[in-house]
Scaffold this motif. Structure first.
Motif, PDB file in Angstrom:
ATOM      1  N   ALA A  56      16.002 -64.408   1.457  1.00  8.36           N
ATOM      2  CA  ALA A  56      17.242 -63.721   1.766  1.00  8.36           C
ATOM      3  C   ALA A  56      17.484 -62.380   1.672  1.00  8.36           C
ATOM      4  CB  ALA A  56      18.364 -64.496   1.028  1.00  8.36           C
ATOM      5  N   PRO A  57      18.275 -61.530   2.499  1.00  9.35           N
ATOM      6  CA  PRO A  57      18.293 -60.234   2.424  1.00  9.35           C
ATOM      7  C   PRO A  57      18.427 -59.554   0.852  1.00  9.35           C
ATOM      8  CG  PRO A  57      19.616 -60.800   4.026  1.00  9.35           C
ATOM      9  CD  PRO A  57      19.254 -62.343   3.297  1.00  9.35           C
ATOM     10  N   GLU A  58      18.987 -60.179  -0.104  1.00  9.63           N
ATOM     11  CA  GLU A  58      19.291 -59.698  -1.511  1.00  9.63           C
ATOM     12  C   GLU A  58      18.084 -60.382  -2.369  1.00  9.63           C
ATOM     13  OE1 GLU A  58      21.605 -57.343  -2.062  1.00  9.63           O
ATOM     14  OE2 GLU A  58      22.059 -57.613   0.121  1.00  9.63           O
ATOM     15  N   GLN A  59      17.373 -60.783  -1.891  1.00  8.36           N
ATOM     16  CA  GLN A  59      16.308 -61.419  -2.877  1.00  8.36           C
ATOM     17  C   GLN A  59      15.357 -60.319  -3.284  1.00  8.36           C
ATOM     18  OE1 GLN A  59      15.532 -65.350  -1.155  1.00  8.36           O
ATOM     19  NE2 GLN A  59      15.144 -65.806  -3.204  1.00  8.36           N
ATOM     20  N   LEU A  60      14.512 -60.310  -4.592  1.00  8.45           N
ATOM     21  CA  LEU A  60      13.657 -59.249  -4.608  1.00  8.45           C
ATOM     22  C   LEU A  60      12.420 -60.160  -4.631  1.00  8.45           C
ATOM     23  CD1 LEU A  60      15.267 -57.707  -7.797  1.00  8.45           C
ATOM     24  CD2 LEU A  60      15.272 -56.640  -5.398  1.00  8.45           C
ATOM     25  N   ILE A  61      11.312 -59.273  -4.271  1.00  9.40           N
ATOM     26  CA  ILE A  61      10.191 -59.907  -3.769  1.00  9.40           C
ATOM     27  C   ILE A  61       8.952 -59.228  -4.643  1.00  9.40           C
ATOM     28  CG2 ILE A  61       8.545 -60.957  -1.916  1.00  9.40           C
ATOM     29  CD1 ILE A  61      10.984 -60.080  -0.204  1.00  9.40           C
ATOM     30  N   TYR A  62       8.161 -60.042  -5.605  1.00  8.66           N
ATOM     31  CA  TYR A  62       7.320 -59.347  -6.058  1.00  8.66           C
ATOM     32  C   TYR A  62       5.916 -59.698  -5.367  1.00  8.66           C
ATOM     33  CZ  TYR A  62       3.678 -59.060  -9.662  1.00  8.66           C
ATOM     34  OH  TYR A  62       2.428 -58.600 -10.383  1.00  8.66           O
ATOM     35  N   GLY A  63       5.032 -58.916  -5.518  1.00 11.23           N
ATOM     36  CA  GLY A  63       3.700 -58.967  -4.640  1.00 11.23           C
ATOM     37  C   GLY A  63       2.811 -57.592  -4.930  1.00 11.23           C
ATOM     38  N   ARG A  64       1.831 -57.664  -4.032  1.00 11.46           N
ATOM     39  CA  ARG A  64       0.874 -56.500  -3.958  1.00 11.46           C
ATOM     40  C   ARG A  64       0.899 -55.986  -2.498  1.00 11.46           C
ATOM     41  NH1 ARG A  64      -2.606 -55.738  -8.188  1.00 11.46           N
ATOM     42  NH2 ARG A  64      -2.031 -57.158 -10.157  1.00 11.46           N
ATOM     43  N   LEU A  65       0.621 -54.856  -2.648  1.00 10.00           N
ATOM     44  CA  LEU A  65       0.712 -53.922  -1.375  1.00 10.00           C
ATOM     45  C   LEU A  65      -0.423 -53.122  -1.132  1.00 10.00           C
ATOM     46  CD1 LEU A  65       4.275 -52.362  -0.343  1.00 10.00           C
ATOM     47  CD2 LEU A  65       1.969 -51.489   0.661  1.00 10.00           C
ATOM     48  N   GLY A  66      -1.124 -53.147  -0.023  1.00  8.33           N
ATOM     49  CA  GLY A  66      -2.273 -52.276   0.565  1.00  8.33           C
ATOM     50  C   GLY A  66      -3.554 -53.188   0.267  1.00  8.33           C
ATOM     51  N   PRO A  67      -4.729 -52.327   0.440  1.00  4.77           N
ATOM     52  CA  PRO A  67      -6.052 -53.190   0.236  1.00  4.77           C
ATOM     53  C   PRO A  67      -6.161 -53.413  -1.166  1.00  4.77           C
ATOM     54  CG  PRO A  67      -6.330 -50.784   0.972  1.00  4.77           C
ATOM     55  CD  PRO A  67      -4.777 -51.090   0.957  1.00  4.77           C
ATOM     56  N   PRO A  68      -6.983 -54.806  -1.011  1.00  8.97           N
ATOM     57  CA  PRO A  68      -6.981 -55.089  -2.481  1.00  8.97           C
ATOM     58  C   PRO A  68      -7.796 -54.212  -3.476  1.00  8.97           C
ATOM     59  CG  PRO A  68      -7.923 -56.543  -0.997  1.00  8.97           C
ATOM     60  CD  PRO A  68      -7.480 -55.675  -0.227  1.00  8.97           C
ATOM     61  N   PRO A  69      -7.462 -54.148  -4.962  1.00 12.82           N
ATOM     62  CA  PRO A  69      -6.414 -55.274  -5.471  1.00 12.82           C
ATOM     63  C   PRO A  69      -4.814 -55.071  -4.962  1.00 12.82           C
ATOM     64  CG  PRO A  69      -6.816 -53.485  -6.935  1.00 12.82           C
ATOM     65  CD  PRO A  69      -7.836 -53.079  -5.901  1.00 12.82           C
ATOM     66  N   GLY A  70      -4.717 -53.750  -4.507  1.00 12.87           N
ATOM     67  CA  GLY A  70      -3.180 -53.526  -4.200  1.00 12.87           C
ATOM     68  C   GLY A  70      -2.417 -53.056  -5.231  1.00 12.87           C
ATOM     69  N   GLU A  71      -1.357 -52.360  -4.798  1.00 14.22           N
ATOM     70  CA  GLU A  71      -0.263 -51.841  -5.777  1.00 14.22           C
ATOM     71  C   GLU A  71       0.574 -53.144  -6.133  1.00 14.22           C
ATOM     72  OE1 GLU A  71       0.286 -49.156  -7.520  1.00 14.22           O
ATOM     73  OE2 GLU A  71      -1.493 -48.311  -6.644  1.00 14.22           O
ATOM     74  N   GLU A  72       0.828 -53.127  -7.525  1.00 11.55           N
ATOM     75  CA  GLU A  72       2.154 -54.136  -7.709  1.00 11.55           C
ATOM     76  C   GLU A  72       3.213 -53.626  -7.194  1.00 11.55           C
ATOM     77  OE1 GLU A  72       1.598 -54.271 -12.101  1.00 11.55           O
ATOM     78  OE2 GLU A  72       1.897 -56.620 -11.933  1.00 11.55           O
ATOM     79  N   VAL A  73       4.155 -54.208  -6.798  1.00  6.62           N
ATOM     80  CA  VAL A  73       5.381 -53.769  -6.208  1.00  6.62           C
ATOM     81  C   VAL A  73       6.480 -54.784  -6.278  1.00  6.62           C
ATOM     82  CG1 VAL A  73       4.556 -52.060  -4.746  1.00  6.62           C
ATOM     83  CG2 VAL A  73       5.032 -54.253  -3.726  1.00  6.62           C
ATOM     84  N   VAL A  74       7.654 -54.493  -6.190  1.00  5.93           N
ATOM     85  CA  VAL A  74       8.894 -55.511  -6.026  1.00  5.93           C
ATOM     86  C   VAL A  74       9.466 -54.828  -4.638  1.00  5.93           C
ATOM     87  CG1 VAL A  74      10.961 -56.132  -6.973  1.00  5.93           C
ATOM     88  CG2 VAL A  74       9.001 -55.814  -8.409  1.00  5.93           C
ATOM     89  N   LEU A  75       9.595 -55.829  -3.655  1.00  8.83           N
ATOM     90  CA  LEU A  75      10.426 -55.265  -2.496  1.00  8.83           C
ATOM     91  C   LEU A  75      11.814 -55.868  -2.625  1.00  8.83           C
ATOM     92  CD1 LEU A  75       7.799 -56.270   0.322  1.00  8.83           C
ATOM     93  CD2 LEU A  75       7.765 -54.128  -0.999  1.00  8.83           C
ATOM     94  N   HIS A  76      12.646 -55.090  -1.972  1.00  2.00           N
ATOM     95  CA  HIS A  76      13.995 -55.242  -1.674  1.00  2.00           C
ATOM     96  C   HIS A  76      14.165 -54.974  -0.111  1.00  2.00           C
ATOM     97  CE1 HIS A  76      18.723 -54.623  -1.966  1.00  2.00           C
ATOM     98  NE2 HIS A  76      18.437 -55.584  -1.221  1.00  2.00           N
ATOM     99  N   CYS A  77      14.156 -56.102   0.819  1.00  2.00           N
ATOM    100  CA  CYS A  77      14.290 -55.849   2.405  1.00  2.00           C
ATOM    101  C   CYS A  77      15.706 -55.893   2.493  1.00  2.00           C
ATOM    102  CB  CYS A  77      13.542 -57.037   2.962  1.00  2.00           C
ATOM    103  SG  CYS A  77      11.939 -57.161   2.725  1.00  2.00           S
ATOM    104  N   ARG A  78      16.390 -54.597   2.608  1.00  2.00           N
ATOM    105  CA  ARG A  78      17.826 -54.498   2.943  1.00  2.00           C
ATOM    106  C   ARG A  78      18.080 -55.132   4.354  1.00  2.00           C
ATOM    107  NH1 ARG A  78      19.228 -48.512   1.418  1.00  2.00           N
ATOM    108  NH2 ARG A  78      19.268 -48.369  -0.835  1.00  2.00           N
ATOM    109  N   SER A  79      17.238 -54.889   5.404  1.00  2.00           N
ATOM    110  CA  SER A  79      17.516 -55.300   6.903  1.00  2.00           C
ATOM    111  C   SER A  79      15.808 -55.019   7.219  1.00  2.00           C
ATOM    112  CB  SER A  79      18.401 -54.315   7.538  1.00  2.00           C
ATOM    113  OG  SER A  79      17.648 -53.255   7.572  1.00  2.00           O
TER     114      SER A  79
END
Ligand code: GDP
Ligand code: MG
Length: 364
Positions: free
Chosen positions: A50-73
């Motif tokens: 859902a738009p307001e949910q925060l999503i934890y994961g990794r971004l970029g080539p492995p091992p990737g950057e640890e990030v939290v995403l917030h997809c506003r739209s």
């Protein structure tokens, strides 16, 4: 919102500071671009959230950057990554090849705010040092100055041929003009210099005042020649207190340079606090100093000691040692700097463009 076809990456947090950096990716299909390089810890695709949910994961080539995403739209994704410059630099590279141009937040904010005063207030808020100055800027962000300017324009425009200003218009402009000095200091502290002869207790007073303010923002070491400055808050106003070398006649070149610097600082300051020693008699040197700085706030320090019987001009009695009178001194300084604080919600001009506009209207 971004221009129709631009993809941009905006660093929203100050570079190099903070534990977390926030990067905004904005533009056509920004969320799809993130999906290409993002692996959620849950292994679910971004569309699942859902738009307001925060999503934890990794971004970029492995091992990737640890990030939290917030997809506003679909066009706006906030990426929260590790603070500092390395993680942000990696994100910039990853998204540069996907057509996202790095844009600084100062250039980005005006694109978000159709009202230029609101945009200027948002930019200025980043430099507000106290809650009190931030509250005034927030009022401007919420339209206080814009509404006032609109009222003034309406009063002027219907009858451009009549050059006699409406009395209430005159009053409004006058009110705005008196607030210009305050407006100038919403993003930079007032300069207050502590000056006086050697040994009267200037350095101790600076410490006592900072203790009263309890909010050191910045400290610079100084020598006899340099001025020591500390930024603090006095009654909610950001104030840079400057301790100076003692004002005295000296043949020593180093001391003379210190005295010269002190004089310069006093001339450039918003207020000079001229400190005298209440336990010492009032001398012709004190008298000359006092006469040379008639606008200064006169303070007699060391009031905890037996007072010298000699008569002296009136002034605030304080003791840097016991703290007596320090609160009143802080309040008096604040009152001298901002004699008439605006009520909450008042229009306050705060950029050179606003000041010029007011001056132009005053000339009509
Ligand atoms: N009794 C007393 N001594 C003080 C007071 N303020 C400063 N002093 C003393 O006066 C001396 C000079 O103080 P300082 O702050 O270095 O003076 P400055 O040269 O003007 O910066 C030091 O020994 C301080 O402890 C005060 O309010 N009461
Ligand atoms: Mg000193």
């Amino acid at each position: 919102m971004p221009n129709d076809l631009t993809r941009q990456l905006v660093l929203l947090t100050p570079p190099g500071r903070g534990a977390v950096a926030t990067v905004l990716l904005e533009g056509p299909d920004a969320r799809d671009a993130v999906q290409e390089v993002f692996q959620a810890a849950s292994n679910r695709p971004l569309d699942d959230y859902a738009p307001e949910q925060l999503i934890y994961g990794r971004l970029g080539p492995p091992p990737g950057e640890e990030v939290v995403l917030h997809c506003r739209s679909a066009e706006q994704v906030e990426v929260h990554c590790h603070g500092g410059t390395a993680a942000v630099g990696r994100l910039e590279k990853i998204f540069a090849v996907r057509g996202f141009a790095a844009v600084d937040w100062q250039s980005w904010i005006p694109s978000q705010e159709p009202d230029p005063i609101a945009a200027a207030a948002r930019l200025a808020l980043a430099d507000a040092r106290t809650a009190q100055t931030a509250a005034i800027l927030l009022d401007q962000y919420h339209g206080a100055l814009r509404r006032e300017f609109e009222t003034i324009k309406l009063a002027i425009c219907p009858h451009p041929s009549s050059l006699i200003p409406h009395p209430s218009l005159h009053q409004r402009l006058e009110t705005l003009r008196t607030l210009i000095p305050l407006g100038r200091h919403l993003t930079s502290p007032w300069q207050v210099v502590l000056a006086g002869r050697p040994n009267v207790g200037k350095s101790c007073l600076l410490n006592a005042l900072v203790g009263y303010g309890r909010a050191i923002v910045h400290e610079e070491p100084g020598t006899t020649r340099d001025a020591v400055t500390v930024t603090t808050a006095l009654d909610g106003w950001p104030v840079e207190l400057c301790d100076t070398a003692g004002l005295c006649e000296s043949t020593c070149p180093v001391e003379r340079a210190g005295v010269e610097l002190a004089r310069q600082k006093m001339q450039q300051s918003d207020l000079t606090v001229l400190v005298f020693d209440a336990a010492q008699s009032w001398t012709p040197v004190d008298q000359a100093l006092d006469a040379a700085w008639p606008q200064a706030l006169r303070v007699h320090n060391k009031c905890d000691l037996p007072r010298s019987s000699a008569t002296r001009p009136s002034g605030l009695s304080v003791s840097a040692l016991t703290g007596q009178g320090i609160e009143v001194l802080a309040q008096t300084i604040a009152k001298r700097l901002v004699p008439h604080p605006p009520p909450p919600g008042a229009a306050v001009p705060f950029t050179e463009a606003h000041f010029r506009q007011i001056e132009e209207w005053e000339r009509l």
